[in-house]
Design an enzyme around this catalytic site. Structure first.
Site, short mmCIF file in Angstrom:
data_model
loop_
_atom_site.label_atom_id
_atom_site.label_comp_id
_atom_site.label_asym_id
_atom_site.label_seq_id
_atom_site.Cartn_x
_atom_site.Cartn_y
_atom_site.Cartn_z
N ASP A 7 0.87 -1.18 0.00
CA ASP A 7 0.00 0.00 0.00
C ASP A 7 0.91 1.23 0.00
O ASP A 7 2.13 1.11 -0.16
CB ASP A 7 -0.99 -0.04 1.17
CG ASP A 7 -0.34 0.23 2.52
OD1 ASP A 7 0.91 0.29 2.61
OD2 ASP A 7 -1.08 0.39 3.52
N HIS A 8 0.31 2.41 0.18
CA HIS A 8 1.10 3.65 0.13
C HIS A 8 2.15 3.69 1.25
O HIS A 8 3.27 4.14 1.03
CB HIS A 8 0.18 4.87 0.22
CG HIS A 8 -0.73 4.85 1.40
ND1 HIS A 8 -1.87 4.06 1.42
CD2 HIS A 8 -0.67 5.45 2.61
CE1 HIS A 8 -2.48 4.22 2.59
NE2 HIS A 8 -1.76 5.05 3.33
N CYS A 65 2.90 -3.20 4.10
CA CYS A 65 2.05 -2.05 4.44
C CYS A 65 2.72 -1.34 5.62
O CYS A 65 3.92 -1.54 5.84
CB CYS A 65 0.61 -2.46 4.70
SG CYS A 65 0.30 -3.39 6.21
N THR A 67 2.17 -1.56 9.02
CA THR A 67 2.48 -2.50 10.10
C THR A 67 2.80 -3.90 9.59
O THR A 67 3.35 -4.71 10.33
CB THR A 67 1.28 -2.65 11.04
OG1 THR A 67 0.16 -3.12 10.26
CG2 THR A 67 0.93 -1.34 11.72
N GLY A 70 -2.32 -5.36 8.35
CA GLY A 70 -3.51 -5.25 7.50
C GLY A 70 -3.36 -6.05 6.21
O GLY A 70 -4.27 -6.78 5.80
N HIS A 98 8.21 -24.56 8.44
CA HIS A 98 7.14 -25.28 9.14
C HIS A 98 5.74 -24.98 8.62
O HIS A 98 4.86 -25.84 8.72
CB HIS A 98 7.20 -24.97 10.64
CG HIS A 98 8.39 -25.59 11.31
ND1 HIS A 98 8.60 -25.51 12.67
CD2 HIS A 98 9.45 -26.30 10.82
CE1 HIS A 98 9.72 -26.16 13.00
NE2 HIS A 98 10.26 -26.62 11.88
N ASN A 99 5.50 -23.76 8.15
CA ASN A 99 4.14 -23.38 7.72
C ASN A 99 3.99 -23.34 6.21
O ASN A 99 2.90 -23.06 5.71
CB ASN A 99 3.74 -21.99 8.27
CG ASN A 99 4.01 -21.80 9.74
OD1 ASN A 99 4.58 -20.78 10.14
ND2 ASN A 99 3.60 -22.74 10.56
N ARG A 109 6.76 0.56 8.73
CA ARG A 109 6.94 1.40 9.91
C ARG A 109 7.50 0.59 11.08
O ARG A 109 7.58 1.10 12.19
CB ARG A 109 5.61 2.06 10.27
CG ARG A 109 5.11 3.02 9.19
CD ARG A 109 3.66 3.45 9.41
NE ARG A 109 3.23 4.37 8.35
CZ ARG A 109 1.96 4.63 8.05
NH1 ARG A 109 0.98 4.03 8.73
NH2 ARG A 109 1.65 5.46 7.08
N ARG A 132 5.63 -33.96 9.37
CA ARG A 132 4.56 -33.66 10.32
C ARG A 132 3.95 -32.28 10.07
O ARG A 132 2.78 -32.04 10.40
CB ARG A 132 5.06 -33.78 11.76
CG ARG A 132 6.04 -32.69 12.18
CD ARG A 132 6.60 -32.95 13.57
NE ARG A 132 7.36 -31.84 14.10
CZ ARG A 132 8.61 -31.51 13.75
NH1 ARG A 132 9.24 -32.23 12.84
NH2 ARG A 132 9.23 -30.48 14.30
N HIS A 133 4.74 -31.42 9.47
CA HIS A 133 4.23 -30.07 9.20
C HIS A 133 3.17 -30.08 8.09
O HIS A 133 2.28 -29.24 8.08
CB HIS A 133 5.38 -29.14 8.85
CG HIS A 133 6.41 -29.07 9.93
ND1 HIS A 133 6.13 -28.56 11.19
CD2 HIS A 133 7.69 -29.51 9.98
CE1 HIS A 133 7.21 -28.67 11.95
NE2 HIS A 133 8.17 -29.24 11.25
C1 RB5 Z 1 -1.96 2.94 6.38
O1 RB5 Z 1 -1.94 4.17 7.01
C2 RB5 Z 1 -1.84 1.83 7.41
O2 RB5 Z 1 -2.97 1.76 8.20
C3 RB5 Z 1 -1.59 0.51 6.73
O3 RB5 Z 1 -0.44 0.61 5.95
C4 RB5 Z 1 -1.33 -0.68 7.62
O4 RB5 Z 1 -0.42 -0.36 8.61
C5 RB5 Z 1 -2.50 -1.38 8.14
O5 RB5 Z 1 -2.37 -2.48 8.71
#
Ligand code: RB5
Length: 150
Positions: A7-8, A65, A67, A70, A98-99, A109, A132-133
């Site tokens: 995303d941005h 993204c 975090t 999302g 494993h996954n 961020r 097993r996985h």
């Molecule tokens: C965008 O501002 C932010 O919410 C998105 O990139 C992300 O962190 C959401 O999980």
């Protein structure tokens, strides 16, 4: 083939991964966007990139993204995708081992470019151990198909 998308908020880190790792290593990739820091919601990027994995156009997705959360939530809604949000080396390695994760999600961020590139490198270069996985992956798939596994 790897597909990378963001995303941005993830856009600058996506560009750093492309220019500082994928191009340097000569790894074939598809850039599924976004293509500027203008607002672009993570669900769109997640679905576009993950569809390419499911359609066999790419083997794995790298998703970014703000975090990493999302975009991982959205990615995991695509049937057949096992997306892991990682910010440490051990998790990025063992979500492959494993996954059998087929999408690595990171937060621009949360992690810097140096760590992000290490995470991408170990994710792309670690094989699924099977055994097993595989049983557990089959259980995840059964849940995805609406079956009871307990
Ligand atoms: C965008 O501002 C932010 O919410 C998105 O990139 C992300 O962190 C959401 O999980």
């Amino acid at each position: 083939m790897v597909v990378i998308a963001s995303d941005h908020a993830g856009f600058p880190l996506k560009e750093e991964i492309i220019n500082g790792y994928l191009k340097e290593k000569g790894i074939e990739y598809i850039d599924a966007g976004c293509y500027s820091p203008e607002r672009y919601d993570y669900a769109l990027s997640a679905q576009k990139a993950c569809d390419m994995v499911i359609e066999g156009k790419a083997d794995k997705a790298i998703l970014v993204c703000g975090t990493g959360i999302g975009i991982s939530m959205a990615a995991n809604k695509v049937k057949g995708i096992r997306a892991a949000c990682c910010s440490d080396y051990f998790s990025a390695k063992y979500t492959r081992a494993h996954n059998d994760a087929n999408a690595l999600c990171m937060g621009a961020r949360v992690v810097g470019a140096g760590l992000a590139i290490e995470l991408v490198d170990v994710f792309l270069n670690t094989e699924f151990e099977g055994g097993r996985h595989q049983t557990r992956i089959d259980q995840i798939t059964a849940i995805e198909n609406g079956e009871k596994v307990y």
